[in-house]
Design a protein around this motif. Structure first.
Motif, short mmCIF file in Angstrom:
data_model
loop_
_atom_site.label_atom_id
_atom_site.label_comp_id
_atom_site.label_asym_id
_atom_site.label_seq_id
_atom_site.Cartn_x
_atom_site.Cartn_y
_atom_site.Cartn_z
N ALA A 162 0.86 -1.19 0.00
CA ALA A 162 0.00 0.00 0.00
C ALA A 162 0.89 1.24 0.00
O ALA A 162 1.97 1.23 0.61
CB ALA A 162 -0.88 -0.01 1.24
N THR A 163 0.44 2.27 -0.68
CA THR A 163 1.20 3.52 -0.77
C THR A 163 1.73 3.91 0.61
O THR A 163 2.90 4.24 0.78
CB THR A 163 0.25 4.66 -1.25
N THR A 164 0.85 3.81 1.60
CA THR A 164 1.21 4.25 2.94
C THR A 164 2.25 3.33 3.58
O THR A 164 3.09 3.79 4.35
CB THR A 164 -0.08 4.30 3.80
N ASN A 211 -2.53 1.75 -4.33
CA ASN A 211 -3.52 1.87 -3.25
C ASN A 211 -4.27 0.56 -3.03
O ASN A 211 -4.12 -0.41 -3.77
CB ASN A 211 -4.44 3.08 -3.44
N ARG A 212 -5.06 0.58 -1.98
CA ARG A 212 -5.72 -0.64 -1.50
C ARG A 212 -6.56 -1.33 -2.58
O ARG A 212 -6.50 -2.55 -2.74
CB ARG A 212 -6.61 -0.20 -0.33
N GLY A 249 -3.59 -2.66 4.51
CA GLY A 249 -4.46 -2.58 5.68
C GLY A 249 -5.39 -3.78 5.66
O GLY A 249 -5.35 -4.60 4.74
N ASN A 267 -0.77 0.11 12.94
CA ASN A 267 -0.81 1.22 11.98
C ASN A 267 -1.80 2.27 12.48
O ASN A 267 -2.90 2.40 11.94
CB ASN A 267 -1.23 0.70 10.59
N ARG A 287 -7.30 11.56 1.06
CA ARG A 287 -6.69 10.73 0.01
C ARG A 287 -7.75 10.40 -1.05
O ARG A 287 -8.94 10.63 -0.85
CB ARG A 287 -6.16 9.43 0.62
N SER A 306 -8.29 4.52 -1.44
CA SER A 306 -7.24 4.49 -0.41
C SER A 306 -7.80 3.89 0.88
O SER A 306 -8.92 4.23 1.29
CB SER A 306 -6.73 5.91 -0.16
N GLY A 307 -7.03 3.02 1.51
CA GLY A 307 -7.46 2.40 2.77
C GLY A 307 -7.53 3.43 3.88
O GLY A 307 -8.42 3.39 4.73
N THR A 308 -6.57 4.36 3.89
CA THR A 308 -6.58 5.41 4.91
C THR A 308 -7.87 6.21 4.82
O THR A 308 -8.53 6.48 5.82
CB THR A 308 -5.39 6.38 4.68
N ARG A 340 -5.39 0.67 13.44
CA ARG A 340 -5.42 -0.28 12.33
C ARG A 340 -4.14 -1.11 12.42
O ARG A 340 -3.25 -0.81 13.23
CB ARG A 340 -5.45 0.44 10.99
N TRP A 359 -1.15 -3.39 9.91
CA TRP A 359 -0.66 -3.83 8.60
C TRP A 359 -0.79 -5.33 8.52
O TRP A 359 -0.48 -6.03 9.50
CB TRP A 359 0.81 -3.41 8.40
#
Ligand code: PGA
Length: 314
Positions: A100-102, A129-130, A148, A164, A195, A199-201, A267, A269
């Motif tokens: 994931a990007t994050t 992304n997710r 995530g 996370n 985002r 995106s998961g965030t 959260r 990872w």
């Protein structure tokens, strides 16, 4: 009948996206090259594989049949390649990893540690992304993915391996900085930098606010954590980001974490693989490495922040 593997690969990309331009982007070729391969395949089979209705394209019945059968062919081929790779053992093997990007903020450090332990390993790393990660897993395109929490519906084996926490950030001069246990209602009129969808965030933040009957005021949307942090620093709004993205900014006091009720959003990872996927020796070694040692590759400032976010928000 003379059907080539290249034609099948191109056909599958178009069938997946139902869009010639996206398929071309995916394959790093031009759109006319994609159209030509599909046309040649249709000429060989003497039937159309796609039909256009309005602006969209759809698979025809012949197209659907070819997609089903060709997936079996490419999956067997992938398996054969994995087995052949495994004959080389861990050394010399290829690891196909997506993160994931994050997660990229610590994943590169993890990879460096892994390569140091197993010199000779090569890897292809995709940072995305997710939503894309889930489709890569569904299409058996990667060995392992760091993401995530995956949805329970996905046919995956996913193991959590690292915290996370998602925190709310503001510029250091923001009036809420330093206040304790800020009630969520105080943020009703705040502008947020979000985002991109997928995106998961973003979905975790939206879920959190929806659970608390709050709708985030629509502000700006940006597809990178770096851009979001700069926007917050420039006082364009508040944002919810992973603690893992803040290593530098907090150390040099370019951003501050707000002590908001209910935060951090906890959260984890996850290391995920397709259910039933046979891992090559290099992928199995990486899995063991991540599950056993990831914590030691979290940078010291983030480890420190782990403790602080727990201490301040209980
Ligand atoms: P993302 O992060 O926002 O970069 O997609 C993944 C996740 O937190 O699920």
């Amino acid at each position: 009948m003379n059907i080539t593997l290249r034609q099948i690969t191109v056909f599958q990309a178009v069938a997946r996206h139902l869009n010639y331009t996206l398929a071309a982007d995916d394959l790093h070729v031009t759109q006319p090259a994609v159209s030509m391969q599909v046309k040649q395949l249709e000429d060989t089979l003497e039937l159309p594989l796609f039909e256009q209705v309005g602006k969209r394209i759809y698979l025809t019945e012949a197209g659907r049949e070819l997609y089903r059968s060709s997936r079996r062919i490419t999956e067997s081929l992938d398996e054969a390649i994995d087995v052949i790779q495994s004959l080389k053992g861990v050394r010399g093997g290829l690891l196909k990893l997506s993160v994931a990007t994050t997660a990229n903020h610590f994943a590169t450090r993890l990879l460096a540690g892994f390569v140091e332990r197993y010199p000779g390993v090569s890897f292809s790393l995709d940072v995305t992304n997710r939503e894309t990660l889930l489709s890569q897993l569904a299409n058996n395109e990667r060995d392992l993915v760091i993401m995530g929490q995956p949805p329970a519906t996905a046919d995956l084996l996913a193991v959590p391996f690292l915290r996370n926490p998602l925190v709310m950030i503001a510029p250091p001069s923001h009036p809420l900085v330093g206040q304790r246990q800020i009630p969520l209602e105080r943020l009703v009129d705040a502008c947020f930098v979000l985002r991109e969808p997928g995106s998961g965030t973003r979905s975790a933040a939206e879920r959190f606010f929806a659970e608390h009957d709050l709708v985030l005021s629509p502000g700006m949307e940006m597809s990178s954590n770096e851009a979001i942090k700069q926007a917050v620093e420039a006082s364009l709004g508040l944002a919810v980001v992973s603690l893992h993205t803040l290593e530098v900014e907090l150390q040099v006091h370019r951003l501050a974490i707000l002590d908001v009720q209910g935060f951090p959003i906890e959260r984890h990872w996850f290391l995920a693989q397709r259910h039933g996927k046979r891992l090559s020796p290099v992928a199995a070694a990486f899995r063991e490495f991540v599950l056993g040692e990831a914590k030691t590759y979290v940078s010291l400032p983030v480890q420190e922040m782990y403790r602080e976010t727990q201490a301040t928000t209980g």
